[in-house]
Design a protein around this motif. Sequence first.
Motif, PDB file in Angstrom:
ATOM      1  N   GLU A  14      -2.987   1.483  -6.824  1.00  0.00           N
ATOM      2  CA  GLU A  14      -3.268   2.835  -6.230  1.00  0.00           C
ATOM      3  C   GLU A  14      -1.976   3.577  -6.669  1.00  0.00           C
ATOM      4  OE1 GLU A  14      -4.038   4.714  -3.020  1.00  0.00           O
ATOM      5  OE2 GLU A  14      -4.139   2.626  -2.253  1.00  0.00           O
ATOM      6  N   SER A  23      -4.134  -3.202  -2.149  1.00  0.00           N
ATOM      7  CA  SER A  23      -3.717  -1.745  -2.612  1.00  0.00           C
ATOM      8  C   SER A  23      -2.477  -1.842  -2.939  1.00  0.00           C
ATOM      9  CB  SER A  23      -4.383  -1.027  -1.376  1.00  0.00           C
ATOM     10  OG  SER A  23      -3.548   0.207  -1.437  1.00  0.00           O
ATOM     11  N   THR A  28       0.852  -1.059  -0.073  1.00  0.00           N
ATOM     12  CA  THR A  28       0.020   0.003   0.041  1.00  0.00           C
ATOM     13  C   THR A  28       0.729   1.160   0.059  1.00  0.00           C
ATOM     14  OG1 THR A  28      -1.466  -1.348   1.398  1.00  0.00           O
ATOM     15  CG2 THR A  28      -1.912   1.362   1.209  1.00  0.00           C
TER      16      THR A  28
END
Length: 769
Positions: free
Chosen positions: A302, A267, A173
């Motif tokens: 992302e 993500s 992420t």
Amino acid sequence: MANSDPEGVDGVRMTWNVWPRTKLEASKCVIPLAASIAPIRPHSDIPTLPYAPLRCRTCSAALNAYSRVDFLAKIWICPFCYQRNQFPPHYAMISETNLPCELYPQYTTVQYTLQRNPDPNNPSNAPQLQPVFVFVLDTCMIEEELMFAKSALKQAIGLLPEQALVGFVSFGTQAHVHELGFTEMSKVYVFKGSKEISKEQVLEQLGLPAAGRRSTAGYPKGLQNGYTNTVVNRFLLPASDCEFTLNSLLDELQTDQWPVQAGHRASRCTGVALSVAAGLLGACLPGTGARIIALVGGPCTEGPGTIVSKDLSEPVRSHKDLFKDAAPYFKKAVKFYDSLAKQLVDQGHVLDLFASALDQVGVAEMKVAIERTGGLVVLAESFGHSVFKDSFKLVFEDGEQSLGLCFNGMLEISCSKEIKVQGIIGPCTSLEKKGPNVSDTVIGEGNTTTWKMCGLDKSTCLTVIFDLSSTDQSNVPETVNPQFYLQFLTSYQDPEGKTLIRVTTVTRQWVDISVSTEELIHGFDQETAAVVMARITSLKMETEEGFDATRWLDRNLIRFCSKFGNYRENDPSSFSLNPCFSLFPEFIFNLRRSQFVQVFNNSPDETAYFRVLLNKENITNAAVMVQPSLISYSFNSPPQPALLDVASISADHILLLDSYFSIVVFHGMTIAQWRNMGYQNQPEHQAFALLLEAPQVDAQIIIRDRFPVPRLVVCDQHGSQARFLLAKLNPSATYNNATDIAPGSDIIFTDDVSLQVFCEHLQRLAVQS
């Protein structure tokens, strides 16, 4: 017997080995004037000289075997621009019996090594710089996949040269830059995954102040790669110093802990991680050979470079979506990687991608950055698969097996004044250096006579497309030189950091086609022509909207056969082709059916992967991608080439298909039954055991010399994996004409036309008045 080394010492192959004199005549030849050049392919007959090449003061071509020399006046005349150049003092001893190596007629390719001593006035003689490897590891994977990836990384770090610098970035992420120089505890710099980040911001956040960087000229003592040792060594350490730290760090590294909602993708900020790695390398000295080696296990969801939303109900873009402009993230991601490519090319650094996932990871979007920097790309199903593991290991191997990864290449092309360069298809970037030899039409990386190759290796190959100037010189045959010349000058850093220059000068003849086409016909290279057509077709499919590849290839082939076939008008039965052209229609038939043209069977990632390799490999390898080779093994005869046709399948034969990306060992029905009964284990059936073993041994020989390592498929007739073979064969027997087939053979369930039908149509259309 086919020539076992068609590239020869020079590593050059041309579509036409004699050229028509005028632009108009060249356009009538249908197949463009093109050369495939392997700029640093090793060859035992290439001499290495311990000084710099002598360059012409007007066109800067290097002194070569075709230069005319006046030994008394110590003058040489450049064959490209006819400029008279004085020899410098250190050539004072030359005479007709004492020639420097580069003037020997057999040395059309020569390599020069530049000395190493640091000289502030001449940065090309800089001290040797150690190569830098920044590993970028995706942690959004299942535990098992991450274990495979980590063990591959550990093995790689053990294989690196001790003095090579290593950096490490992990991402999920968020992107994490690991400070390897701080061994007391693990120290990490975290970058938010959702927003784009510039090189300056990366340097600021890592505490690498802009003042620490130096200009290229002259390196003060105590500076390594442009930073005082302490500053850069927080993140980039010699492999021998940080191997233990990195191994412990990898042992502790876990899969990304960020929670993932049900029905959503993890993500993953691939774009930010690559930006951060590129920014970190931007802190190094310009001219340092460096590679970002990314191991990615899924799609970017992302930040910049996103290819799909996090919602699992939305599938990753397909060719159909791209065709209908229904892929909302595609153009934005390509634009992001385009700007990353520019940054990496400015820095002279390479992006390598190892993608292992069952779904797509975004190779189609990243292709621009990989190809422009000359990076490697490998696509596999899992980090545990031999395609990934063996290929990844090869990148770091030394000795015979090594890929010979070199850095900071620059290619300059000089040509006779009537010739223009349209551009290059392959792993390089145009440096927009205009000159009299630059054509107005651009194909691939054009508008220049100089290209940058941040990364190149022993097998790197480029296709240069030429054009002729439109003025007609054929009116004055007496004054025109019957030969023309091309020179390819490549400077690069080898894996040890030495600067080398390779100069290849080739000559071919002009021919007046209006008088006779005989010489032209005998100078045609069918394999090269087929591969060049495949490369141009792939490029057009990517860059021209609504381009119909099959139709374009068909029209060109019909024009080609009309021009060079022998026939009576409107009489298809009278049609014949000279043996110099006879294989070409079959190549085009297989190209029309190949994965380069029929893209809807593959994902955009697979298509991008196939095209990167098509554009980078030498002609022999690329020809196998277009038209696979088939070998048949049986009891009654030694292994022999078989027709790429369903009729080659037989119950008591084994077939070995090499389609470059995969290798298929296919057992006929009877062979498979005998094997299942275990006959090969009985002493009286020794011959059968040897027959089963032979294709496996040959397959391993092919696999050993290839990068990326191909996928090996072992299958039986009527088995589920037999499709890997059937898809590549000419469907001469289909369900429509199944009555004619030999017992033990096979049929293909398809409505595709067979080669025979294709050739009948071709003859009918080619002879039309």
